[in-house]
Design a protein around this motif. Structure first.
Motif, PDB file in Angstrom:
ATOM      1  N   ASP A 132       0.830  -1.211   0.000  1.00 49.04           N
ATOM      2  CA  ASP A 132       0.000   0.000   0.000  1.00 49.04           C
ATOM      3  C   ASP A 132       0.861   1.256   0.000  1.00 49.04           C
ATOM      4  N   ASP A 133       1.910   1.252   0.832  1.00 47.35           N
ATOM      5  CA  ASP A 133       2.774   2.436   0.922  1.00 47.35           C
ATOM      6  C   ASP A 133       3.517   2.689  -0.384  1.00 47.35           C
ATOM      7  N   VAL A 134       4.001   1.622  -1.009  1.00 45.43           N
ATOM      8  CA  VAL A 134       4.696   1.762  -2.299  1.00 45.43           C
ATOM      9  C   VAL A 134       3.735   2.309  -3.353  1.00 45.43           C
ATOM     10  N   ASN A 135       2.520   1.789  -3.369  1.00 47.80           N
ATOM     11  CA  ASN A 135       1.513   2.278  -4.324  1.00 47.80           C
ATOM     12  C   ASN A 135       1.197   3.752  -4.097  1.00 47.80           C
ATOM     13  N   MET A 136       1.050   4.141  -2.833  1.00 41.51           N
ATOM     14  CA  MET A 136       0.696   5.522  -2.510  1.00 41.51           C
ATOM     15  C   MET A 136       1.795   6.496  -2.909  1.00 41.51           C
ATOM     16  N   GLN A 137       3.035   6.035  -2.913  1.00 38.90           N
ATOM     17  CA  GLN A 137       4.161   6.894  -3.273  1.00 38.90           C
ATOM     18  C   GLN A 137       4.486   6.825  -4.767  1.00 38.90           C
ATOM     19  N   GLY A 138       3.590   6.218  -5.546  1.00 35.20           N
ATOM     20  CA  GLY A 138       3.774   6.187  -6.986  1.00 35.20           C
ATOM     21  C   GLY A 138       4.657   5.064  -7.491  1.00 35.20           C
ATOM     22  N   GLY A 139       4.949   4.083  -6.639  1.00 33.51           N
ATOM     23  CA  GLY A 139       5.748   2.941  -7.073  1.00 33.51           C
ATOM     24  C   GLY A 139       4.936   1.996  -7.937  1.00 33.51           C
ATOM     25  N   ARG A 140       5.615   0.996  -8.485  1.00 33.43           N
ATOM     26  CA  ARG A 140       4.971   0.025  -9.374  1.00 33.43           C
ATOM     27  C   ARG A 140       4.942  -1.347  -8.698  1.00 33.43           C
ATOM     28  N   VAL A 141       3.741  -1.910  -8.632  1.00 36.05           N
ATOM     29  CA  VAL A 141       3.558  -3.236  -8.054  1.00 36.05           C
ATOM     30  C   VAL A 141       3.005  -4.161  -9.137  1.00 36.05           C
ATOM     31  N   GLY A 142       3.760  -5.189  -9.469  1.00 33.01           N
ATOM     32  CA  GLY A 142       3.359  -6.123 -10.514  1.00 33.01           C
ATOM     33  C   GLY A 142       2.708  -7.362  -9.933  1.00 33.01           C
ATOM     34  N   VAL A 143       1.869  -7.999 -10.734  1.00 34.28           N
ATOM     35  CA  VAL A 143       1.206  -9.246 -10.348  1.00 34.28           C
ATOM     36  C   VAL A 143       1.566 -10.323 -11.375  1.00 34.28           C
ATOM     37  N   PHE A 144       2.114 -11.428 -10.902  1.00 37.17           N
ATOM     38  CA  PHE A 144       2.525 -12.544 -11.751  1.00 37.17           C
ATOM     39  C   PHE A 144       1.549 -13.695 -11.517  1.00 37.17           C
ATOM     40  N   PRO A 145       0.574 -13.904 -12.423  1.00 38.83           N
ATOM     41  CA  PRO A 145      -0.441 -14.948 -12.194  1.00 38.83           C
ATOM     42  C   PRO A 145       0.112 -16.341 -12.453  1.00 38.83           C
ATOM     43  N   VAL A 146      -0.296 -17.286 -11.600  1.00 33.57           N
ATOM     44  CA  VAL A 146       0.041 -18.697 -11.800  1.00 33.57           C
ATOM     45  C   VAL A 146      -1.224 -19.523 -11.586  1.00 33.57           C
ATOM     46  N   ASP A 147      -1.224 -20.729 -12.117  1.00 30.38           N
ATOM     47  CA  ASP A 147      -2.356 -21.619 -11.920  1.00 30.38           C
ATOM     48  C   ASP A 147      -2.384 -22.108 -10.473  1.00 30.38           C
ATOM     49  N   ASP A 148      -3.567 -22.417  -9.968  1.00 32.19           N
ATOM     50  CA  ASP A 148      -3.668 -22.824  -8.565  1.00 32.19           C
ATOM     51  C   ASP A 148      -2.972 -24.149  -8.284  1.00 32.19           C
ATOM     52  N   ASP A 149      -2.740 -24.965  -9.331  1.00 32.40           N
ATOM     53  CA  ASP A 149      -2.061 -26.240  -9.109  1.00 32.40           C
ATOM     54  C   ASP A 149      -0.590 -26.088  -8.749  1.00 32.40           C
ATOM     55  N   VAL A 150       0.024 -24.946  -9.059  1.00 33.07           N
ATOM     56  CA  VAL A 150       1.455 -24.780  -8.770  1.00 33.07           C
ATOM     57  C   VAL A 150       1.690 -24.149  -7.402  1.00 33.07           C
ATOM     58  N   TRP A 151       0.617 -23.755  -6.723  1.00 32.06           N
ATOM     59  CA  TRP A 151       0.726 -23.152  -5.390  1.00 32.06           C
ATOM     60  C   TRP A 151       0.405 -24.206  -4.337  1.00 32.06           C
ATOM     61  N   ILE A 152       1.398 -24.544  -3.538  1.00 32.61           N
ATOM     62  CA  ILE A 152       1.205 -25.496  -2.454  1.00 32.61           C
ATOM     63  C   ILE A 152       1.310 -24.739  -1.138  1.00 32.61           C
ATOM     64  N   ASP A 153       0.193 -24.663  -0.417  1.00 30.78           N
ATOM     65  CA  ASP A 153       0.131 -23.942   0.855  1.00 30.78           C
ATOM     66  C   ASP A 153       0.039 -24.972   1.973  1.00 30.78           C
ATOM     67  N   VAL A 154       1.084 -25.063   2.767  1.00 33.06           N
ATOM     68  CA  VAL A 154       1.106 -26.068   3.831  1.00 33.06           C
ATOM     69  C   VAL A 154       0.894 -25.438   5.202  1.00 33.06           C
ATOM     70  N   GLY A 155       0.317 -24.250   5.234  1.00 32.11           N
ATOM     71  CA  GLY A 155       0.170 -23.528   6.491  1.00 32.11           C
ATOM     72  C   GLY A 155      -1.056 -23.897   7.297  1.00 32.11           C
ATOM     73  N   GLN A 156      -1.897 -24.794   6.786  1.00 29.65           N
ATOM     74  CA  GLN A 156      -3.057 -25.242   7.541  1.00 29.65           C
ATOM     75  C   GLN A 156      -3.244 -26.742   7.326  1.00 29.65           C
ATOM     76  N   TRP A 157      -3.961 -27.379   8.257  1.00 28.41           N
ATOM     77  CA  TRP A 157      -3.987 -28.830   8.293  1.00 28.41           C
ATOM     78  C   TRP A 157      -4.536 -29.455   7.018  1.00 28.41           C
ATOM     79  N   THR A 158      -5.622 -28.927   6.470  1.00 30.04           N
ATOM     80  CA  THR A 158      -6.214 -29.551   5.287  1.00 30.04           C
ATOM     81  C   THR A 158      -5.239 -29.537   4.115  1.00 30.04           C
ATOM     82  N   GLU A 159      -4.540 -28.412   3.926  1.00 26.02           N
ATOM     83  CA  GLU A 159      -3.570 -28.307   2.842  1.00 26.02           C
ATOM     84  C   GLU A 159      -2.321 -29.122   3.145  1.00 26.02           C
ATOM     85  N   TYR A 160      -1.930 -29.154   4.405  1.00 21.86           N
ATOM     86  CA  TYR A 160      -0.754 -29.934   4.786  1.00 21.86           C
ATOM     87  C   TYR A 160      -0.937 -31.405   4.428  1.00 21.86           C
ATOM     88  N   GLN A 161      -2.100 -31.952   4.770  1.00 18.90           N
ATOM     89  CA  GLN A 161      -2.351 -33.365   4.494  1.00 18.90           C
ATOM     90  C   GLN A 161      -2.385 -33.629   2.986  1.00 18.90           C
TER      91      GLN A 161
END
Length: 348
Positions: free
Chosen positions: A313-342
């Protein structure tokens, strides 16, 4: 060859899943008679999504419709190599005189091409490893979250291995909760890559401890949470950041959410306008993997709890550039909660 041939009526989401499974980094789009219509790369898909295309749309407005091809009668290995090197192509379709696809060539098929290879060996990686990991209790009552095991090794090693695959060898771990155990683990491991620790005397949020590295980096560097693995091409991600001139780039996963009910839509008078049966929504979700330029660290306050979302937010407010790199959900592995961990235990 059939695994990389697609029709123009498949969806963007389907195309992304195919690209994740093939090694060519490029799909060939043909009609029902196998006449070539174009090519589709992950870069084409990213540009389409960032223009506002919905992942459920077909690829007809996403693929490149003027591909470079080789005529079968003119094909030689030398011509193919020279063409791929000069045009920086991953793949070239081979067609007959009627533009009917008959084959393709890529670097794997014709031997290594003399192109400069991207090497991330000089790019540092910061792993935010200081959190309590309360979503993984009771494991994290005993172990720091980065040491929670997935199959034969802890989460943190899976993350580091992914970066090492792309040449990274300089790692910085921010530590707080059970930090002594994490340090002891790496002291015993004695890895052949460089690793250093940034101590948080108190929890500083998802970005606060980065302030301690303000004088450490001269160029862009990776930042990742300690409970996610992104199985994408980090070379391409880094190029995307640099070529886009971004101050921050975040990796976002395309997630489709389906509401399992009929949802009521009201008109301006509070009356029912229509019922939408089981609507679905496509959203870009922040995965927790970023590339930052060193200058953005000056926005972070000293010794205060501060989150990466605040930094963005601060970078955006100061006129900086924030890029978004989209990926498919299959390449994101989130192990921070039990259902995803298993679920992750079956993926790695």
């Amino acid at each position: 060859m059939k695994e990389i041939i697609v029709r123009p009526d498949i969806t963007i989401r389907q195309a992304m899943k195919i690209l994740d499974k093939v090694s060519t980094k490029c799909l060939i789009v043909v009609n029902k008679t196998d006449k070539i219509l174009g090519t589709l790369t992950d870069g084409d898909i990213r540009r389409s999504i960032l223009r506002g295309s919905d992942p459920s749309e077909i690829i007809s407005n996403s693929f490149f419709k003027s591909p470079i091809t080789l005529r079968k009668k003119d094909f030689t290995i030398k011509i193919a190599k020279d063409l791929m090197a000069s045009e920086k192509l991953d793949l070239v379709p081979i067609v007959d005189d009627n533009d009917i696809l008959v084959d393709y060539v890529n670097g794997e098929r014709i031997g290594k091409i003399n192109q400069p290879n991207k090497n991330l060996s000089d790019i540092p990686v910061v792993i935010m490893a200081g959190g309590k990991g309360s979503r993984l209790e009771p494991f994290t009552k005993i172990l720091p979250k980065p040491l929670v095991p997935i199959n034969d090794k802890p989460i943190i090693e899976h993350i580091i291995d992914r970066f090492i695959f792309f040449g990274c060898n300089d790692f910085h771990l921010t530590v707080n909760y059970k930090g002594k155990l994490l340090k002891a683990y790496f002291e015993e491991l004695q890895p052949d890559y460089k690793i250093s620790f940034v101590d948080e005397k108190k929890p500083l949020g998802t970005a606060g401890s980065l302030k301690k590295l303000v004088d450490n980096f001269n160029d862009s560097f990776f930042v990742t949470n300690c409970d996610i693995i992104i199985k994408t091409d980090y070379d391409t991600l880094y190029d995307f950041h640099k070529e886009g001139g971004y101050d921050i780039t975040l990796v976002a996963s395309m997630k489709e959410y389906v509401i399992p009910y009929g949802t009521c839509e009201l008109n301006g008078q509070g009356n029912l306008s229509r019922i939408s049966e089981k609507p679905h929504y496509n959203l870009l979700i922040n995965t927790g993997l970023y590339i930052l330029n060193p200058n953005v660290l000056t926005f972070i306050p000293e010794d205060k709890c501060y989150h990466i979302t605040q930094l963005i937010d601060d970078v955006n407010m100061q006129g900086g550039r924030v890029g978004v790199f989209p990926v498919d959900d299959d390449v994101w592995i989130d192990v921070g909660q039990w259902t995803e961990y298993q679920h992750t235990m079956d993926l790695l």
